[in-house]
Design a protein around this motif. Sequence first.
Motif, PDB file in Angstrom:
ATOM      1  N   ILE A   4       0.833  -1.195   0.000  1.00 30.14           N
ATOM      2  CA  ILE A   4       0.000   0.000   0.000  1.00 30.14           C
ATOM      3  C   ILE A   4       0.869   1.247   0.000  1.00 30.14           C
ATOM      4  O   ILE A   4       1.813   1.372   0.797  1.00 30.14           O
ATOM      5  CB  ILE A   4      -0.919   0.024   1.249  1.00 30.14           C
ATOM      6  CG1 ILE A   4      -1.861  -1.189   1.231  1.00 30.14           C
ATOM      7  CG2 ILE A   4      -1.710   1.324   1.316  1.00 30.14           C
ATOM      8  CD1 ILE A   4      -2.870  -1.186   0.114  1.00 30.14           C
ATOM      9  N   LYS A   6       0.491   4.969   0.742  1.00 35.16           N
ATOM     10  CA  LYS A   6      -0.440   5.940   1.318  1.00 35.16           C
ATOM     11  C   LYS A   6      -0.230   7.351   0.791  1.00 35.16           C
ATOM     12  O   LYS A   6      -1.014   8.253   1.101  1.00 35.16           O
ATOM     13  CB  LYS A   6      -0.343   5.907   2.836  1.00 35.16           C
ATOM     14  CG  LYS A   6      -0.837   4.587   3.426  1.00 35.16           C
ATOM     15  CD  LYS A   6      -0.923   4.633   4.939  1.00 35.16           C
ATOM     16  CE  LYS A   6      -1.510   3.325   5.466  1.00 35.16           C
ATOM     17  NZ  LYS A   6      -1.641   3.321   6.939  1.00 35.16           N
ATOM     18  N   LEU A  12      -7.103   3.972  -1.154  1.00 30.83           N
ATOM     19  CA  LEU A  12      -6.503   2.839  -0.465  1.00 30.83           C
ATOM     20  C   LEU A  12      -7.247   1.536  -0.727  1.00 30.83           C
ATOM     21  O   LEU A  12      -6.642   0.477  -0.899  1.00 30.83           O
ATOM     22  CB  LEU A  12      -6.440   3.126   1.042  1.00 30.83           C
ATOM     23  CG  LEU A  12      -5.559   4.297   1.479  1.00 30.83           C
ATOM     24  CD1 LEU A  12      -5.632   4.488   2.987  1.00 30.83           C
ATOM     25  CD2 LEU A  12      -4.120   4.092   1.030  1.00 30.83           C
ATOM     26  N   GLN A  15      -6.217   0.132  -4.051  1.00 29.75           N
ATOM     27  CA  GLN A  15      -4.897  -0.482  -3.974  1.00 29.75           C
ATOM     28  C   GLN A  15      -4.981  -1.865  -3.330  1.00 29.75           C
ATOM     29  O   GLN A  15      -4.345  -2.825  -3.780  1.00 29.75           O
ATOM     30  CB  GLN A  15      -3.947   0.405  -3.163  1.00 29.75           C
ATOM     31  CG  GLN A  15      -3.616   1.744  -3.821  1.00 29.75           C
ATOM     32  CD  GLN A  15      -2.578   2.509  -3.019  1.00 29.75           C
ATOM     33  OE1 GLN A  15      -1.531   1.965  -2.678  1.00 29.75           O
ATOM     34  NE2 GLN A  15      -2.856   3.765  -2.719  1.00 29.75           N
ATOM     35  N   TYR A  44      -1.577  -4.735   6.361  1.00 29.56           N
ATOM     36  CA  TYR A  44      -1.375  -3.589   5.471  1.00 29.56           C
ATOM     37  C   TYR A  44      -1.575  -2.248   6.181  1.00 29.56           C
ATOM     38  O   TYR A  44      -1.567  -1.206   5.516  1.00 29.56           O
ATOM     39  CB  TYR A  44      -2.318  -3.699   4.272  1.00 29.56           C
ATOM     40  CG  TYR A  44      -2.040  -4.929   3.429  1.00 29.56           C
ATOM     41  CD1 TYR A  44      -0.942  -4.979   2.581  1.00 29.56           C
ATOM     42  CD2 TYR A  44      -2.852  -6.060   3.527  1.00 29.56           C
ATOM     43  CE1 TYR A  44      -0.664  -6.109   1.835  1.00 29.56           C
ATOM     44  CE2 TYR A  44      -2.588  -7.198   2.778  1.00 29.56           C
ATOM     45  CZ  TYR A  44      -1.495  -7.220   1.938  1.00 29.56           C
ATOM     46  OH  TYR A  44      -1.220  -8.358   1.202  1.00 29.56           O
ATOM     47  N   LEU A  46      -4.212  -0.825   7.651  1.00 29.20           N
ATOM     48  CA  LEU A  46      -5.379  -0.139   7.115  1.00 29.20           C
ATOM     49  C   LEU A  46      -6.525  -0.207   8.114  1.00 29.20           C
ATOM     50  O   LEU A  46      -6.575  -1.095   8.973  1.00 29.20           O
ATOM     51  CB  LEU A  46      -5.828  -0.786   5.797  1.00 29.20           C
ATOM     52  CG  LEU A  46      -4.859  -0.668   4.620  1.00 29.20           C
ATOM     53  CD1 LEU A  46      -5.333  -1.539   3.457  1.00 29.20           C
ATOM     54  CD2 LEU A  46      -4.716   0.788   4.165  1.00 29.20           C
ATOM     55  N   THR A  50     -11.733   0.631   5.424  1.00 24.00           N
ATOM     56  CA  THR A  50     -11.087   0.503   4.117  1.00 24.00           C
ATOM     57  C   THR A  50     -11.062  -0.953   3.666  1.00 24.00           C
ATOM     58  O   THR A  50     -11.379  -1.259   2.504  1.00 24.00           O
ATOM     59  CB  THR A  50      -9.647   1.052   4.178  1.00 24.00           C
ATOM     60  OG1 THR A  50      -9.687   2.443   4.487  1.00 24.00           O
ATOM     61  CG2 THR A  50      -8.933   0.849   2.847  1.00 24.00           C
TER      62      THR A  50
END
Length: 241
Positions: A4, A6, A12, A15, A44, A46, A50
């Motif tokens: 990822i 950012k 996101l 991705q 990841y 996140l 997301t």
Amino acid sequence: MTRIDKTSRIPLYLQLMDILIIKMEDEIEENGQLPSEREICQQYDLSRTTVRQAINELEKDGYIYKVHGKGTFVSPKKVNQELVKFYSFTEEMKKLGKVPISKVLSFDVLEADRKISNKLSVAEGSRVYCFSRLRIADDIPMMLETSFVPYDLFPGITKEDLEQTALYEIFRHRFQTEITMADELFMPVMTDEKEAKLLKMPPSLPSLRIERLTHGVDKVIEYTNTIARGDKFKYHVRLEN
């Protein structure tokens, strides 16, 4: 893409979708389980929102399916059917390295009603075969077919014949009848409970209804009404100018 970024302008969740698609294509087999949302979040870095958005989009696009209480799994790849030349279920599955089986659910010789006589271009009341088959590939139900065939053109076909030999092979080798063309009509439909049970799929999922008229040299030799699982097939047509 394997990580990822950012700082990228790409959202996101998009991705993450790309990363998971690559993992599914390279590392996880069909019906294999994906890591949990929590594991993906940790791997990841996140947010749960997301990750959930990426998972939901992958499900909408048919890459994955969810099983309540068990997790998220990779969807089996769809059969990509090219609609540029005549095809048969048996031969197409063999080309893909799958083992095709036809389970005959019913087999009768009936008198043709007005609809069937018009479809087959035979006299109303003449004898026709009527049989339903569940078409299976690698033990997975794929299609449910109901076919009508003129009895007088192909006398002596039995239920056992259809379980052991492809119908078009019977036409070709026993009756020296070659297929010249087929007309097909495709319609999206909702799968009813009986069809869904036979096809082992949720009744809420859509299917494709396919009507086929198969032609010999100078006559119609088969009328078939098929329910094909919408999650197992995709069809490709090339339009040239």
